[in-house]
Design an enzyme around this catalytic site. Structure first.
Site, PDB file in Angstrom:
ATOM      1  N   SER A 159      -9.942  22.046  -5.387  1.00  0.00           N
ATOM      2  CA  SER A 159      -9.103  22.949  -6.168  1.00  0.00           C
ATOM      3  C   SER A 159      -9.440  24.418  -5.941  1.00  0.00           C
ATOM      4  O   SER A 159      -8.610  25.294  -6.215  1.00  0.00           O
ATOM      5  CB  SER A 159      -9.211  22.615  -7.660  1.00  0.00           C
ATOM      6  OG  SER A 159     -10.564  22.624  -8.073  1.00  0.00           O
ATOM      7  N   ASP A 409     -13.461  27.717 -18.133  1.00  0.00           N
ATOM      8  CA  ASP A 409     -13.556  27.341 -16.716  1.00  0.00           C
ATOM      9  C   ASP A 409     -14.196  28.516 -15.978  1.00  0.00           C
ATOM     10  O   ASP A 409     -13.596  29.575 -15.810  1.00  0.00           O
ATOM     11  CB  ASP A 409     -12.153  27.066 -16.170  1.00  0.00           C
ATOM     12  CG  ASP A 409     -12.160  26.652 -14.699  1.00  0.00           C
ATOM     13  OD1 ASP A 409     -13.203  26.814 -14.033  1.00  0.00           O
ATOM     14  OD2 ASP A 409     -11.108  26.200 -14.214  1.00  0.00           O
ATOM     15  N   HIS A 412     -13.003  28.350 -11.382  1.00  0.00           N
ATOM     16  CA  HIS A 412     -11.766  28.840 -10.777  1.00  0.00           C
ATOM     17  C   HIS A 412     -11.532  30.299 -11.135  1.00  0.00           C
ATOM     18  O   HIS A 412     -12.213  30.853 -12.010  1.00  0.00           O
ATOM     19  CB  HIS A 412     -10.591  27.967 -11.213  1.00  0.00           C
ATOM     20  CG  HIS A 412     -10.729  26.543 -10.769  1.00  0.00           C
ATOM     21  ND1 HIS A 412     -11.241  25.561 -11.594  1.00  0.00           N
ATOM     22  CD2 HIS A 412     -10.447  25.946  -9.588  1.00  0.00           C
ATOM     23  CE1 HIS A 412     -11.269  24.404 -10.933  1.00  0.00           C
ATOM     24  NE2 HIS A 412     -10.799  24.606  -9.719  1.00  0.00           N
TER      25      HIS A 412
END
Length: 432
Positions: A159, A409, A412
């Site tokens: 990702s 998070d 990311h």
């Protein structure tokens, strides 16, 4: 001729005295001359010794002289002798950053759309990466599109590589005229972007461990167990070989104490009745990269395909690394760390060494693999993560609602943001 008016003895005495005076005078002149010359020689000797000591006594003085010499020479080319990955973050007061606006990119994923999901500060959008002593080409969308005409770029990995792919297509979408479309295929493994007027394709293929793994489902891959077919890659790799530029990454999914190697004949499901070989994460990572390297050595034609591997990125999950709160993380951070040498504790140096060694060995076989070493430049950007400003795929717990940091998070990155710099560096190497 008349006679001399003196006796022979008297004349001899006068002549002797005159000779002595003359000799004494000459001796004095010689002494003065010698003293002056010797003084100059001593001074020159002292200067020579001083200069010699400056160059030989310690390394610090040598570095000072080298630094001055480097400053007087012209800066190296953008992707020549200059190390583009060694530098610092500088606040950009011009209009160059951000490279696009969040609301103007229809293909921006909810996972990375921080302002859409409530982020109010914007300073994180205006930092540029400045290498020490040189520079690199800043993004020019139309020029890049022209150079990419008829080409296919393919990002392969996890990702974080999808994060970078999403950055790239937003950069291109906002600057390329004509028809542009985005779609998918292969059961969600493949994501595509097309710029029809330029016949450009920029795609992403989901393969977080490169080899076949339990995480191969693009939507259902949240098991804590890491299960792989360590020597199986062809199922994925057959979809990669027609790309003109391949950009790989694989790091974070291997950060597990134990990786289960599936024995032959087993299925990639989390079933305790299956037969596995438990291997420590470092050894498994090395084995996985070996399988990928063997594939690249066999299938990559350097005259047709350019090959890149993205370095690991920082995860700012421990605020105490930058003197923050003992239980904090990247949540609430709005400024970078301004220490160029900062290194957060979540970046595994042993894994970095394995990656570096694997890529060097592959290069030694004749495969022209280029590392885009973004590890150091991401270390300082604790302010660039999505934290809670993203679509939440699961409802927050009551505890997370009380303490949003628990739902943050810190892997990311917001878009626009830090991954745009990765792509500027990548494009600099693609077209150098």
């Amino acid at each position: 001729m008349g006679k001399m008016n003196c006796s022979t003895g008297l004349c001899d005495m006068q002549t002797m005295i005159q000779c002595c005076i003359f000799i004494f005078f000459l001796g004095g002149l010689a002494t003065i001359s010698f003293y002056k010359n010797n003084k100059q020689e001593v001074a020159m000797h002292n200067i020579a010794v001083t200069l010699s000591n400056a160059f030989t006594n310690n390394n610090t003085d040598t570095r000072v002289f080298d630094h001055q010499e480097k400053l007087s020479s012209p800066p190296p080319s953008s992707t020549g002798t200059c190390d583009l990955f060694s530098g610092r973050w500088v606040l950009d007061n011009t209009s160059h950053y951000p490279l696009y606006k969040e609301q103007e990119c229809p293909y921006l994923e909810d996972t990375f759309a921080c302002q859409t999901y409530g982020r109010k500060d914007s300073k994180y959008l205006h930092w540029k990466w400045q290498p020490h002593g040189c520079d690199f080409p800043r993004f020019d969308g139309k020029a890049i599109a022209e150079k990419l005409r008829g080409k296919r770029l393919l990002f392969v990995g996890d990702s974080l590589n999808r994060n970078q792919w999403n950055s790239m297509i937003c950069m291109l979408y906002s600057s390329i005229p004509g028809v542009k479309t985005s779609g998918g295929g292969l059961g969600g493994l493949l994501r595509t972007f097309r710029a029809a007027d330029y016949n450009v394709s920029v795609d992403f293929y989901w393969a977080p461990m490169l080899v076949e793994s339990l995480g191969d489902s693009p939507t259902n891959h949240h098991s804590d167990n890491r299960i792989v077919r360590i020597k199986s890659i062809e199922k994925h790799a057959r979809h990669w070989i027609d790309a003109d530029v391949l950009i790989f990454n694989s790091f974070h999914w291997w950060r597990s104490p134990v990786v289960k190697l599936l024995k032959s004949g087993g299925s990639l499901v989390d079933d305790p009745n299956q037969e596995y070989e438990d291997v420590d994460g470092l050894s498994a990572y090395k084995m996985g990269l070996k399988t990928w390297s063997n594939w690249a050595q066999t299938h990559i034609d350097p005259s047709k395909t350019k090959l890149f591997f993205m370095g690991a990125t920082a995860t700012h999950s421990r605020a105490k690394d930058w003197d923050g709160t003992s239980k904090g993380n990247c949540y609430g951070e709005t400024e970078p760390v301004m220490d160029d040498g900062f290194w957060e504790s979540g970046t595994n140096s042993k894994m970095l060494s394995i990656l570096d060694s694997s890529l060097r060995k592959l290069k030694a076989t004749g495969v022209n693999i280029q590392t885009i070493n973004i590890t150091q430049l991401t270390q300082c950007r604790k302010d660039g993560h999505t934290t809670v400003y993203r679509k939440q795929w699961r409802p927050l717990t009551d505890e997370q609602k009380k303490n949003p940091g628990l739902a943050s998070d810190c892997s990311h990155w917001c878009l626009p943001g830090v991954p745009d710099i990765w792509n500027e560096l990548l494009l600099g190497y693609i077209f150098r």
